[in-house]
Design a protein around this motif. Structure first.
Motif, PDB file in Angstrom:
ATOM      1  N   ILE A   1       0.837  -1.198   0.000  1.00 32.36           N
ATOM      2  CA  ILE A   1       0.000   0.000   0.000  1.00 32.36           C
ATOM      3  C   ILE A   1       0.870   1.245   0.000  1.00 32.36           C
ATOM      4  N   ARG A   2       1.986   1.180   0.710  1.00 31.18           N
ATOM      5  CA  ARG A   2       2.876   2.342   0.750  1.00 31.18           C
ATOM      6  C   ARG A   2       3.420   2.655  -0.635  1.00 31.18           C
ATOM      7  N   LEU A   3       3.774   1.615  -1.375  1.00 25.16           N
ATOM      8  CA  LEU A   3       4.291   1.843  -2.725  1.00 25.16           C
ATOM      9  C   LEU A   3       3.234   2.473  -3.621  1.00 25.16           C
ATOM     10  N   THR A   4       1.981   2.044  -3.480  1.00 24.08           N
ATOM     11  CA  THR A   4       0.932   2.625  -4.318  1.00 24.08           C
ATOM     12  C   THR A   4       0.672   4.084  -3.967  1.00 24.08           C
ATOM     13  N   LEU A   5       1.045   4.495  -2.756  1.00 22.70           N
ATOM     14  CA  LEU A   5       0.907   5.902  -2.391  1.00 22.70           C
ATOM     15  C   LEU A   5       2.158   6.703  -2.715  1.00 22.70           C
ATOM     16  N   VAL A   6       3.316   6.114  -2.530  1.00 28.65           N
ATOM     17  CA  VAL A   6       4.577   6.844  -2.684  1.00 28.65           C
ATOM     18  C   VAL A   6       4.945   7.039  -4.157  1.00 28.65           C
ATOM     19  N   ILE A   7       4.764   6.025  -4.970  1.00 30.10           N
ATOM     20  CA  ILE A   7       5.187   6.116  -6.376  1.00 30.10           C
ATOM     21  C   ILE A   7       4.450   7.233  -7.118  1.00 30.10           C
TER      22      ILE A   7
END
Length: 115
Positions: free
Chosen positions: A2-8
């Motif tokens: 989930i963090r990657l989907t927000l950070v990218i």
């Protein structure tokens, strides 16, 4: 994940913003002034925020590691106490009971005082 989907997407928007804003602007902070583009300023702010977030995470993790070390030490102490108690019980069970010599005389129970 989930963090990657927000950070990218955030990082992509930041890079696009910094690439499209290359015109130098006058920046100032109290009495200090300089010329920089808004994109570079946005990248610098993002890098500082990343470092501050990493430091906060490290500080919180440090506290948790200290608590975990204390808990592990307490578990070791309790395991040692349990092993000692089990060894004491095992030696008590394994040792034969001491035989009480039986004599031919019978000792009467103590007399009760009745009033």
């Amino acid at each position: 994940m989930i963090r990657l989907t927000l950070v990218i997407p955030f990082l992509l928007a930041l890079v696009v913003f910094s690439a499209s804003n290359q015109d130098p602007l006058d920046m100032w902070l109290l009495t200090y002034s300089w010329k920089s583009s808004a994109g570079v300023l946005a990248l610098i702010v993002a890098a500082v925020a990343f470092v501050m977030g990493a430091f906060c995470l490290w500080a919180a993790e440090l506290v948790q590691r200290r608590r975990a070390r204390k808990a592990e030490q307490r578990v070791r102490e309790l395991e040692n106490q349990l092993a000692q108690a089990q060894a004491a019980v095992a030696t008590r069970v394994a040792a034969p009971a001491q035989a009480v010599p039986v004599s031919g005389t019978v000792v009467p129970p103590p007399a009760e005082d009745s009033l």
